[in-house]
Design a protein around this motif. Structure first.
Motif, PDB file in Angstrom:
ATOM      1  N   GLU A 223       0.851  -1.197   0.000  1.00  0.00           N
ATOM      2  CA  GLU A 223       0.000   0.000   0.000  1.00  0.00           C
ATOM      3  C   GLU A 223       0.882   1.240   0.000  1.00  0.00           C
ATOM      4  O   GLU A 223       1.883   1.284   0.705  1.00  0.00           O
ATOM      5  CB  GLU A 223      -0.904  -0.015   1.247  1.00  0.00           C
ATOM      6  CG  GLU A 223      -1.749   1.210   1.456  1.00  0.00           C
ATOM      7  CD  GLU A 223      -2.681   1.492   0.295  1.00  0.00           C
ATOM      8  OE1 GLU A 223      -2.576   2.613  -0.273  1.00  0.00           O
ATOM      9  OE2 GLU A 223      -3.508   0.620  -0.054  1.00  0.00           O
ATOM     10  N   SER A 224       0.507   2.247  -0.800  1.00  0.00           N
ATOM     11  CA  SER A 224       1.343   3.442  -0.913  1.00  0.00           C
ATOM     12  C   SER A 224       0.836   4.616  -0.082  1.00  0.00           C
ATOM     13  O   SER A 224       1.537   5.617   0.054  1.00  0.00           O
ATOM     14  CB  SER A 224       1.449   3.870  -2.386  1.00  0.00           C
ATOM     15  OG  SER A 224       0.175   4.213  -2.906  1.00  0.00           O
TER      16      SER A 224
ATOM     17  N   CYS B 225      -1.154   2.535   5.684  1.00  0.00           N
ATOM     18  CA  CYS B 225      -0.034   1.726   6.185  1.00  0.00           C
ATOM     19  C   CYS B 225       0.046   1.793   7.706  1.00  0.00           C
ATOM     20  O   CYS B 225       0.246   0.764   8.374  1.00  0.00           O
ATOM     21  CB  CYS B 225       1.284   2.199   5.569  1.00  0.00           C
ATOM     22  SG  CYS B 225       1.418   1.957   3.785  1.00  0.00           S
TER      23      CYS B 225
ATOM     24  N   ARG C 248      -0.327  -1.419  10.330  1.00  0.00           N
ATOM     25  CA  ARG C 248       0.729  -1.766  11.293  1.00  0.00           C
ATOM     26  C   ARG C 248       0.157  -1.856  12.702  1.00  0.00           C
ATOM     27  O   ARG C 248       0.495  -2.770  13.471  1.00  0.00           O
ATOM     28  CB  ARG C 248       1.854  -0.730  11.231  1.00  0.00           C
ATOM     29  CG  ARG C 248       2.679  -0.797   9.951  1.00  0.00           C
ATOM     30  CD  ARG C 248       3.893   0.104  10.042  1.00  0.00           C
ATOM     31  NE  ARG C 248       4.666   0.080   8.819  1.00  0.00           N
ATOM     32  CZ  ARG C 248       4.731   1.096   7.940  1.00  0.00           C
ATOM     33  NH1 ARG C 248       4.074   2.225   8.186  1.00  0.00           N
ATOM     34  NH2 ARG C 248       5.454   0.987   6.843  1.00  0.00           N
TER      35      ARG C 248
ATOM     36  N   VAL D 167       3.586  -4.975   6.551  1.00  0.00           N
ATOM     37  CA  VAL D 167       3.172  -3.914   5.637  1.00  0.00           C
ATOM     38  C   VAL D 167       4.362  -3.474   4.800  1.00  0.00           C
ATOM     39  O   VAL D 167       5.458  -3.242   5.330  1.00  0.00           O
ATOM     40  CB  VAL D 167       2.606  -2.705   6.419  1.00  0.00           C
ATOM     41  CG1 VAL D 167       2.237  -1.569   5.460  1.00  0.00           C
ATOM     42  CG2 VAL D 167       1.400  -3.124   7.243  1.00  0.00           C
TER      43      VAL D 167
ATOM     44  N   CYS E 223       5.033  -0.365   2.648  1.00  0.00           N
ATOM     45  CA  CYS E 223       4.474   0.946   2.315  1.00  0.00           C
ATOM     46  C   CYS E 223       5.206   1.489   1.086  1.00  0.00           C
ATOM     47  O   CYS E 223       6.183   2.236   1.188  1.00  0.00           O
ATOM     48  CB  CYS E 223       4.588   1.901   3.495  1.00  0.00           C
ATOM     49  SG  CYS E 223       3.448   3.298   3.397  1.00  0.00           S
TER      50      CYS E 223
END
Length: 219
Positions: free
Chosen positions: A74-75, A80, A84, A97, A99
């Motif tokens: 996921e950006s 993110c 977490r 995760v 990121c």
């Protein structure tokens, strides 16, 4: 999973449009687990959840299959951060995760590193397959969650399959929870080594979708 959904219900940042726990059990959890009807996903040992958002299907898969290592790609930073915290709260030891954009991951440690890629609500089939292909090992599987069956998207995917080293293997209708309506799962297989041009620059899969190559005249 109750801990994850409890955090989701309390979350103030915008990570999902569905946060009420009872609805989330169906729309997030049950829907995510429907992908396990495909043995290629159920037996996968390393899985990437592409465009993971609030962590579905990745968190559900990780809890359901402890032998599976799931990486949520996921950006968006706030998403993110939420994932977490959810992993820590629920003590999910087989999830982490990543990121970053999937294109960045595919240029480095993630290239051809995954047995399967799972994806819900990211884009059109051909675009998702373009992002997933360089992450998958040869013979790996992409599972895409869709609502209605998308004949036009299937045709697009078939037209560019040779450029992605992918093949549409199966489309399965599912009803993951009562009242969900007919949903469809797409199983796409990685049919060869990753083409050298993949991944393209970040965002190009959506902005400039691949087109079918013109056929050369015979003779």
């Amino acid at each position: 999973m109750r801990r994850v959904l409890g955090l989701l219900a309390e979350e103030r940042a915008s990570v999902s449009s569905v946060t009420e726990p009872e609805r989330a059990w169906n729309i997030h959890v049950a829907d995510s687990l429907s992908g396990l009807v495909f043995p290629q996903l159920a037996a996968a040992r390393r899985v990437a959840d592409l465009g993971a958002g609030a962590g579905f299907p990745g968190l559900s898969l990780a809890l359901a299959v402890p032998e599976m290592q799931v990486e949520m790609v996921e950006s968006v930073g706030r998403k993110c951060d939420f994932m977490r915290r959810a992993i820590a709260a629920a003590q999910i030891g087989n999830a982490r995760v990543v990121c970053a954009r999937s294109e960045e991951l595919a240029r480095g440690e993630g290239r051809e590193a995954y047995d399967a890629v799972a994806c819900r609500a990211v884009g059109r089939l051909a675009q998702v397959a373009e992002l997933a292909s360089p992450l998958l090992r040869e013979g790996g599987a992409l599972v895409v969650w869709k609502g209605r069956r998308a004949d036009d998207e299937e045709a697009e995917l078939e037209a560019v399959g040779d450029q992605l080293a992918t093949r549409l293997e199966e489309v399965r209708a599912v009803e993951p929870f009562p009242g969900s309506g007919r949903r469809h799962l797409y199983l796409v297989l990685k049919a060869g080594p990753t083409p050298e041009r993949l991944p393209r620059r970040a965002g190009l899969a959506r902005k400039r979708p691949l087109r079918a190559r013109p056929r050369r005249p015979r003779g």
